[in-house]
Design an enzyme around this catalytic site. Structure first.
Site, short mmCIF file in Angstrom:
data_model
loop_
_atom_site.label_atom_id
_atom_site.label_comp_id
_atom_site.label_asym_id
_atom_site.label_seq_id
_atom_site.Cartn_x
_atom_site.Cartn_y
_atom_site.Cartn_z
N GLY A 112 0.73 -1.12 0.00
CA GLY A 112 0.04 0.02 -0.03
C GLY A 112 0.78 1.28 0.06
O GLY A 112 0.45 2.39 -0.35
N ASP A 115 3.15 -5.91 16.41
CA ASP A 115 2.16 -6.58 15.31
C ASP A 115 3.19 -7.81 14.91
O ASP A 115 3.22 -8.18 13.72
CB ASP A 115 2.16 -5.62 13.94
CG ASP A 115 1.15 -6.09 13.16
OD1 ASP A 115 0.15 -7.07 13.53
OD2 ASP A 115 1.10 -5.77 12.01
#
Length: 434
Positions: free
Chosen positions: A47, A177
């Site tokens: 992205g 994460d």
């Protein structure tokens, strides 16, 4: 620092980021230290922009054996900027090498940072960063192994991650994460694993001063929903115990194939409550995940040790290592440095399920019986190339069996809450091999 993208509300999609235009091989970028780097072929897209093979500038073209990758994104985007701050502060080659030497390690799974800067072309500005080139990610390996890793491998991965987390924690950051798709094997050595994607990395202790615990409703459920910590579910900034809690969930999933709350990831409050109940009764959680003969006692001991940690407490890394080492002895194995990604013979075949990054607003329709199984099987009928298949006569449909895992009570592990709760989404870029 550019402002972070606001969370998407119910019914609204996150703001789209600009995609970087593809540069031709041979484009030369100059970093802030005046060092020139040459781009090779692009090998991935996310992205934020593109990932290229790269090398120091010379008359030779960048070959397929390049040692580096160069991430490039439009300068207005934010993901690479956030990740770059971590690399500049904590991943310089000399810092990593000094740590390896002082802690007597063979390797440390943090990619080295080699340079960064801004590049202008045709009136447009781009941000770039040069880091080590890596290989395939562990999510691919996990799926190749039937979504279950051998116990020895899981304990070895736990030990490698303890080394990595101790290092980044000591340098004032938490990762926030951790998951298989953010773990990558070395490009040159399949026995070395690296933790990547520091887009969510948080400086929990700037200049040695730990952040205070404070819940922020606007930040609830940040991270990857199935693994994220209870602190993150409550909107508190991640801390060291958060990283280790996430590691526990990863190890359990790698061992048994799935976590008890994975059938209702669209309901973040259900997931949060399930994890809180897990922490309240770890023994019951382990019983839900494993049969009595397969239960890894070392994982339960690991989780019990973390349960007593306060928000600002420093984890007992050495004690946690000894717990995992004891687990290896239990199965008459040792940490020999060789990671074997082999299918587990007795593993139950589980339905494919994609790892969910920051969940999109959960206002999609769910099946009335609460089971996502049919929904996922229907989704599989789509052709991977995006083309419709030619209509043809299909055999009489056979009855789809229930989930192969003989633990139907997994879905009930937690407090049911109303589905359809909107969840934050920051539009994490898709993982690509570097």
């Amino acid at each position: 620092m550019p402002p972070k993208a606001k969370a998407a509300g119910k019914g609204r999609a996150p703001a789209k980021r600009k995609l970087a235009e593809e540069f031709p091989p041979g484009e030369v970028l100059t970093d802030t230290g005046k060092k020139a780097w040459k781009l090779g072929a692009p090998i991935g897209q996310g992205g934020f922009g593109l990932i290229y093979l790269g090398d120091e500038n010379s008359a030779k073209p960048v070959g397929s054996d390049a040692r580096y990758v160069i991430k490039v994104e439009p300068s207005d985007n934010g993901p690479l900027f956030s990740e770059l701050k971590f690399y500049m502060r904590a991943a310089k080659p000399e810092l990593i090498q000094n740590w390896i030497k002082s802690h007597k390690l063979k390797n440390l799974g943090v990619p080295k940072y080699w340079g960064s800067g801004l590049h202008e072309k045709e009136g447009k500005r781009y941000r770039f960063m040069v880091i080590d080139r890596l290989g395939t990610d562990l999510q691919k390996k996990f799926e190749e192994c039937g979504k279950t890793f051998p116990r020895k491998l899981v304990l070895q991965l736990g030990l490698r991650l303890l080394d990595i987390l101790e290092y980044i924690h000591d340098h004032e950051y938490v990762h926030a994460d951790i998951k298989a798709s953010n773990l990558m094997l070395s490009h040159s050595d399949p026995n070395q694993v690296y933790l990547v994607d520091y887009g969510l990395a948080y400086r929990y202790s700037p200049d040695g001063v730990h952040k205070e615990y404070k819940e922020d409703p606007k930040r609830c459920h940040d991270g990857t929903i199935e693994f994220t910590s209870i602190d993150a579910h409550k909107g508190a900034s991640p801390c060291r115990r958060s990283d280790l809690e996430i590691l526990c969930y990863c190890m359990v999933q790698w061992l048994c194939g799935r976590l008890p709350w994975e059938d209702k990831l669209q309901d973040p409050l259900y997931v949060r409550d399930s994890k809180m109940r897990c922490q309240e009764n770890i023994s019951q959680f382990m019983t839900k995940c494993f049969s009595s003969q397969d239960k890894p006692d070392e994982i339960q001991r690991f989780m019990e040790e973390l349960k007593s940690l306060g928000y600002q407490d420093k984890p007992p890394y050495e004690k946690l290592r000894s717990i995992l080492q004891a687990g290896l002895k239990t199965i008459q194995a040792r940490d020999d440095g060789k990671m074997e990604f082999t299918p587990v013979n007795a593993a139950v075949s589980l339905p494919a399920q994609k790892t969910t990054k920051r969940k999109k607003a959960a206002d999609e329709e769910c099946e009335t019986d609460g089971s996502p199984l049919k929904k996922k099987r229907v989704a599989k009928k789509k052709d991977t190339n995006g083309l419709k298949k030619s209509p043809k006569k299909t055999p009489k449909p056979r009855k789809v069996p229930k989930h192969g895992d003989p633990k139907p009570s997994l879905v009930d592990f937690g407090t049911q809450t109303s589905p359809g709760l909107a969840q934050r989404s920051r539009g994490r870029p898709k993982k690509t091999s570097t």
